[in-house]
Scaffold this motif. Structure first.
Motif, PDB file in Angstrom:
ATOM      1  N   LYS A 166      29.410  34.418  34.760  1.00 28.68           N
ATOM      2  CA  LYS A 166      28.981  34.597  36.144  1.00 28.68           C
ATOM      3  C   LYS A 166      29.709  33.631  37.083  1.00 28.68           C
ATOM      4  CE  LYS A 166      24.622  35.190  36.716  1.00 28.68           C
ATOM      5  NZ  LYS A 166      23.149  34.970  36.850  1.00 28.68           N
ATOM      6  N   ASP A 167      29.882  32.386  36.655  1.00 31.15           N
ATOM      7  CA  ASP A 167      30.552  31.395  37.509  1.00 31.15           C
ATOM      8  C   ASP A 167      32.022  31.738  37.706  1.00 31.15           C
ATOM      9  OD1 ASP A 167      28.201  29.973  37.770  1.00 31.15           O
ATOM     10  OD2 ASP A 167      28.665  28.585  36.123  1.00 31.15           O
ATOM     11  N   ALA A 170      32.349  34.576  40.102  1.00 31.32           N
ATOM     12  CA  ALA A 170      32.076  34.135  41.474  1.00 31.32           C
ATOM     13  C   ALA A 170      33.303  33.463  42.083  1.00 31.32           C
ATOM     14  CB  ALA A 170      30.877  33.183  41.491  1.00 31.32           C
ATOM     15  N   GLU A 173      35.847  36.161  42.878  1.00 36.74           N
ATOM     16  CA  GLU A 173      35.455  36.883  44.088  1.00 36.74           C
ATOM     17  C   GLU A 173      35.748  36.055  45.329  1.00 36.74           C
ATOM     18  OE1 GLU A 173      31.654  39.339  45.961  1.00 36.74           O
ATOM     19  OE2 GLU A 173      31.362  38.069  44.191  1.00 36.74           O
ATOM     20  N   GLN A 174      35.514  34.748  45.255  1.00 40.18           N
ATOM     21  CA  GLN A 174      35.826  33.870  46.380  1.00 40.18           C
ATOM     22  C   GLN A 174      37.319  33.886  46.684  1.00 40.18           C
ATOM     23  OE1 GLN A 174      34.396  29.802  45.980  1.00 40.18           O
ATOM     24  NE2 GLN A 174      36.002  29.036  47.316  1.00 40.18           N
TER      25      GLN A 174
END
Length: 270
Positions: A166-167, A170, A173-174
């Motif tokens: 998940k990290d 993220a 995506e950033q």
């Protein structure tokens, strides 16, 4: 931009097209078991061995062999996405990537993932992009390719599967959103390899004379080189280090890679 007739215009969403003409044709693997069987069959083999088995020409020069190792691995594993914006093994939802490594088991280069749209009609959320579909589940084939080793002598060391947590998703995506912020503000030409934490957006074209249209800050058409999304070299090296730790790779194992380099390149320092 130079107006020379030699300049080629790339459509947004271009793909790098190159393929091997081989009599060997494998259907896509029907399941993970068959994919693993094919992987285990090529581990330890050199690129030249695979070329002979596939009945294809092996380029002698590194410049001519760009992308060759990845293509021949795709051939033997039965990757079926071709140049579509889909994972290489469509039914399994797995993207295939080759990591060339040095004798210290570090990645030698960045890893191309997918073409980047730098003249989009609208913003596409990360989860709906081909980039996302490719990074969700990846197969990395590790290729022993220290600097100076002829392309034919490169050897498949092994493989591993990777699914970002998940990290990591993220952060990707950033990175994606920061690139798109520049694109939609007419500053796509400012994007360079220093940007991004896991992902980079870098030029990706057949040659330096290929251009694609973008919008500038005034909304007018400007020109820049096509771009692609890549994993940063440090990120793929970190994946290799995690693999080393999980598999209990010891200093002696790295010494064996140094020895292999010395055997394959006797005139070169190990």
């Amino acid at each position: 931009m130079n107006n020379s007739a030699d300049i080629k215009i790339a459509n947004d969403g271009w793909q790098y097209e190159n393929s091997l003409k081989s009599p060997l044709v494998l259907d896509p693997p029907k399941d993970m078991e068959q994919l693993l069987q094919r992987l285990n069959a090529i581990v330890g083999r050199s690129v030249n061995e695979l070329a002979v088995l596939a009945g294809v020409y092996m380029p002698e020069q590194s410049r001519q062999s760009r992308g060759y190792s990845g293509q021949i691995i795709e051939l033997f594993l039965g990757a079926d996405a071709s140049n579509q914006s889909l994972p290489d093994f469509v039914d399994l939802g797995i993207e295939l990537k080759t990591i060339p490594v040095s004798s210290d088991f570090t990645a030698r280069e960045t890893t191309f993932i997918s073409a980047a749209s730098i003249n989009p009609e609208r913003y596409i959320p990360f989860e709906r992009t081909s980039l996302y579909s490719k990074v969700r589940h990846m197969l990395f084939v590790i290729l022993f390719a220290p600097k100076g080793l002829p392309p034919a002598e490169r050897r498949i060391l092994g493989y591993f599967f990777f699914q970002p947590d998940k990290d990591q998703l993220a952060i990707m995506e950033q990175d994606y959103n920061e690139f798109n912020e520049l694109i939609f503000s007419g500053r796509a030409h400012e994007i360079n390899g220093t940007m991004g934490n896991i992902l980079q957006m870098r030029p990706k074209a057949l040659d330096s004379l290929t251009y694609t249209p973008v919008r500038d800050t005034e909304g007018n058409t400007a020109w820049t080189t096509p771009r692609g999304y890549y994993f940063r070299q440090a990120f793929t090296t970190s994946l290799l280090q995690s693999l080393s730790a999980s598999q209990g790779l010891q200093p002696d194992d790295l010494a064996h890679l140094k020895e292999l380099q010395h055997i394959l390149m006797p005139s070169e320092p190990s």
